[in-house]
Design a protein around this motif. Structure first.
Motif, short mmCIF file in Angstrom:
data_model
loop_
_atom_site.label_atom_id
_atom_site.label_comp_id
_atom_site.label_asym_id
_atom_site.label_seq_id
_atom_site.Cartn_x
_atom_site.Cartn_y
_atom_site.Cartn_z
N LEU A 167 19.35 0.29 -11.56
CA LEU A 167 18.69 -0.58 -10.58
C LEU A 167 17.29 -0.06 -10.28
O LEU A 167 17.00 1.14 -10.43
CB LEU A 167 19.50 -0.63 -9.28
N SER A 168 16.42 -0.95 -9.86
CA SER A 168 15.09 -0.53 -9.43
C SER A 168 15.19 0.17 -8.08
O SER A 168 16.23 0.11 -7.40
CB SER A 168 14.18 -1.76 -9.30
N GLY A 169 14.09 0.82 -7.67
CA GLY A 169 14.10 1.51 -6.38
C GLY A 169 14.38 0.56 -5.24
O GLY A 169 15.13 0.87 -4.32
N GLY A 170 13.78 -0.63 -5.28
CA GLY A 170 14.02 -1.60 -4.23
C GLY A 170 15.45 -2.10 -4.21
O GLY A 170 16.03 -2.30 -3.14
N ASP A 198 9.20 -4.67 -1.93
CA ASP A 198 7.97 -5.44 -1.95
C ASP A 198 7.86 -6.27 -0.68
O ASP A 198 8.82 -6.44 0.06
CB ASP A 198 7.93 -6.34 -3.18
N VAL A 199 6.67 -6.81 -0.45
CA VAL A 199 6.40 -7.45 0.84
C VAL A 199 7.27 -8.68 1.08
O VAL A 199 7.66 -8.96 2.22
CB VAL A 199 4.91 -7.82 0.95
N THR A 200 7.56 -9.45 0.04
CA THR A 200 8.39 -10.64 0.25
C THR A 200 9.80 -10.27 0.63
O THR A 200 10.41 -10.90 1.50
CB THR A 200 8.40 -11.52 -1.02
N VAL A 328 1.93 -5.05 -10.20
CA VAL A 328 2.56 -5.47 -8.96
C VAL A 328 3.63 -6.52 -9.26
O VAL A 328 3.65 -7.13 -10.32
CB VAL A 328 1.53 -6.02 -7.96
N GLY A 329 4.48 -6.73 -8.28
CA GLY A 329 5.57 -7.69 -8.41
C GLY A 329 6.73 -7.26 -7.55
O GLY A 329 6.75 -6.15 -7.01
N ILE A 492 1.64 1.60 -10.12
CA ILE A 492 2.74 0.68 -9.88
C ILE A 492 3.04 0.67 -8.38
O ILE A 492 3.30 1.72 -7.79
CB ILE A 492 3.99 1.11 -10.67
N SER A 493 3.01 -0.51 -7.77
CA SER A 493 3.21 -0.54 -6.32
C SER A 493 3.55 -1.95 -5.85
O SER A 493 3.19 -2.93 -6.49
CB SER A 493 1.95 -0.06 -5.60
N HIS A 494 4.28 -2.01 -4.73
CA HIS A 494 4.47 -3.28 -4.04
C HIS A 494 3.51 -3.40 -2.86
O HIS A 494 3.45 -4.45 -2.22
CB HIS A 494 5.92 -3.42 -3.55
N ASP A 495 2.78 -2.32 -2.57
CA ASP A 495 1.83 -2.32 -1.46
C ASP A 495 0.48 -2.83 -1.96
O ASP A 495 -0.31 -2.08 -2.55
CB ASP A 495 1.70 -0.91 -0.87
N LEU A 496 0.21 -4.09 -1.75
CA LEU A 496 -0.97 -4.72 -2.34
C LEU A 496 -2.27 -4.23 -1.70
O LEU A 496 -3.33 -4.29 -2.31
CB LEU A 496 -0.86 -6.23 -2.24
N LYS A 497 -2.20 -3.73 -0.47
CA LYS A 497 -3.40 -3.19 0.16
C LYS A 497 -3.86 -1.94 -0.57
O LYS A 497 -5.05 -1.72 -0.78
CB LYS A 497 -3.12 -2.89 1.63
N VAL A 498 -2.91 -1.10 -0.96
CA VAL A 498 -3.24 0.12 -1.70
C VAL A 498 -3.73 -0.23 -3.10
O VAL A 498 -4.68 0.36 -3.61
CB VAL A 498 -2.02 1.07 -1.76
#
Length: 552
Positions: A167-170, A198-200, A328-329, A492-498
């Motif tokens: 599984l992924s981390g999320g 991720d944000v969603t 991202v994703g 690789i990140s879900h934090d789009l601000k970073v």
């Protein structure tokens, strides 16, 4: 903050009442105070957020509630933890077992270290239901599926027989949330529960937690460094700094009228700036063509392959020297799997070249000479740091393998320099990972990668465990290191601000495929696909909330 100076609280008896709690750690004859006379209370149906920088004592305070610290290395010099009128500090192990998981559940910060790698997801979630609720096998399976759907795992029927590493981390974090909610606890202690999401999905999980709370009258202690989340979910906030609560009050007041200087700095902190312009003619460091990673789905007694999970499905990618490519994703989209394939940490199909040399046909042993120049900062720092090694040994381990000619003194100097670069006190290098906060452990992981002066670095959610102020420091650090050493980053990140602060180009992934790619400015300002638009809206709605609060 002592009991005598606590802010006024709502009427009614508290479900959890922490009074003047202190926590000390003992190591090598030395004693250090991690939590100093902390007091707070939570009433049924209420959400209290405990916020502050990594190392401020948030998680230590939470772990003390159920006596989950590494005793006798930790002790309580003073204070009480009362749950429903009963003092938990004085409880024996048998009494605590009746409370843990039943009356009080906990979502831990690092799911990979909390989930058993030898058991399937169905077994781990189902065990809670059979042991604590007495459900039969069929009832437990139906309830597991319901819980997995509630926390946003797609096609849960296909995930029941999966192991944590698949599984992924999320996704792993969502399994942990499902396990915590399984027994409908009176109090849920959530230690960074949305860190890996991720944000969603963050929005979905927060809605789920609030829904469950309202349905059951459940209280929540929410530990986080994300102030946008705090504003959305918490009734009251306690701000911690260096083991003490420096400010406490209703959420609206804390955000609108912060009184302590530290609270003001915390609200104003977030990653700023943009990446330096990349040279379009710089040499290519890492390149992938038609990269595929398919995981077989096996069913039945004979484990017959009946299909594949197409984690990465034919992706092209180029990373040049001095350039950052952001991926991202949503969690489970294949971001980390793509990075691991490029670094030859997992098998894949397609062409992969490092500095002009094909490496996709090299064995793992043949890759060893290149490992010094290809480094990874993993998403889960605690799972990637050996608990039996000191920080000095962890950071210096790569030097022992790849720079054997260095003397022990020279190696120690390199370790000290690397720790200083990531903002850690070199004097703490003889301590062990469990003595550090999640954010501090992530900085150790970054130091371990950078000490070898690599050419290509895969950064897998390197700021996910860091509070906002430290995120900004790490972003600045990564930019400085890239400029100094002409490094190529896969971020690789879900934090789009970073990502916006670091990436020159962005690839948007969904279900193993690229749905959009292009220069970062274009992706952020003029997204083309509906999926990318939804991703940006979710991220920057939260960001606007935080920024607006800080500006008030």
């Amino acid at each position: 903050m002592s009991a005598a100076t606590r802010a006024p609280e709502p009427a009614g008896q508290p479900l959890l009442d922490v009074r003047d709690l202190s926590v000390a750690f003992h190591q090598g004859g030395r004693t250090s105070l991690a939590v100093d006379r902390v007091s707070f209370a939570i009433r049924p149906g209420e959400t209290l957020a405990l916020v502050g920088e990594s190392g401020s004592g948030k998680s230590v305070s939470a772990l003390s509630i159920l006596k989950l610290l590494p005793y006798p290395a930790a002790s309580h010099p003073g204070g009480e933890v009362r749950f429903a009128g009963r003092d938990l500090i004085g409880c024996d192990e048998r009494a605590l077992r009746a409370i843990r998981g039943n009356k009080i559940s906990m979502i831990f910060q690092e799911p990979m270290t909390s989930l058993n790698p030898l058991h399937t997801i169905a077994d781990q979630v189902g065990e809670i239901l059979t042991v604590h609720r007495g459900l039969g096998r069929r009832e437990a399976k139906a309830r597991v599926l319901e819980l997995l759907r509630q926390v946003g795992i797609r096609e849960p029927e296909k995930r029941l027989d999966a192991y944590p590493h698949q599984l992924s981390g999320g996704q792993r974090q969502r399994v942990m949330i499902a396990m915590a909610l399984a027994n409908e606890p009176d109090l849920l202690v959530a230690d960074e529960p949305t860190t890996a999401l991720d944000v969603t999905v963050q929005a979905q999980i927060l809605e789920l937690l609030k829904e469950q709370q309202q349905k059951r009258g459940m209280a929540m202690l929410f530990i986080t460094h994300d102030l946008g989340i705090v504003r959305r979910i918490a009734d009251r906030v306690c701000v911690m700094y260096k083991g003490r609560i420096v400010e406490e009050g209703p959420t609206a007041r804390i955000f609108a009228e912060p009184r302590h200087d530290y609270t003001k700095r915390l609200l104003a902190a977030e990653p700023k700036g943009r990446p330096p312009a990349a040279n379009a003619n710089a040499p290519v460091v890492m390149e992938g063509r038609g990269v595929k990673v398919w995981f077989p789905i096996k069913t039945g007694f004979f484990r017959k392959v009946t299909g594949h999970v197409k984690a990465v499905n034919g992706i092209d990618l180029t990373v040049r020297a001095g350039q950052t490519v952001g991926v991202v994703g949503e969690s489970g989209s294949g971001k980390t799997t793509l990075g691991l394939a490029l670094c030859r940490m997992i098998s894949s199909q397609g062409e992969i070249a490092f500095e002009g040399q094909r490496i996709d046909d090299r064995s793992f042993a043949a890759m060893r000479p290149l490992r010094e120049r290809i480094q990874i900062v993993f998403q889960d720092p605690f799972g990637s740091l050996s608990p039996r090694m000191s920080i000095a040994d962890i950071v210096g381990e790569g030097l022992e393998v790849h720079a054997r000619k260095l003397s022990s003194e020279a190696r120690d100097r390199r370790v000290v320099e690397s720790l200083e670069e990531v903002g850690l006190d070199p004097a703490a290098r003889f301590r062990y990972p469990h003595e550090f906060s999640g954010g501090q452990r992530q900085r150790v992981a970054i130091a371990r990668a950078m000490v070898l002066n690599p050419r290509f670095v895969m950064l897998d959610e390197p700021t996910s465990a860091l509070d906002m102020s430290v995120q900004a420091q790490v972003v600045d650090l990564l930019r400085d290191l890239q400029k100094k050493h002409d490094l190529a980053y896969l971020f690789i990140s879900h934090d789009l601000k970073v990502v916006r602060a670091l990436a020159n180009e962005v690839i948007v992934m969904r279900n193993g495929e690229v749905v959009e790619r292009g220069p970062a400015a274009e992706i952020f300002e003029r997204p083309k696909t509906d999926y990318t638009k939804a991703l940006m809206a979710a991220a920057f709605d939260i960001a606007t909330t935080r920024t607006g609060a800080a500006a008030q």
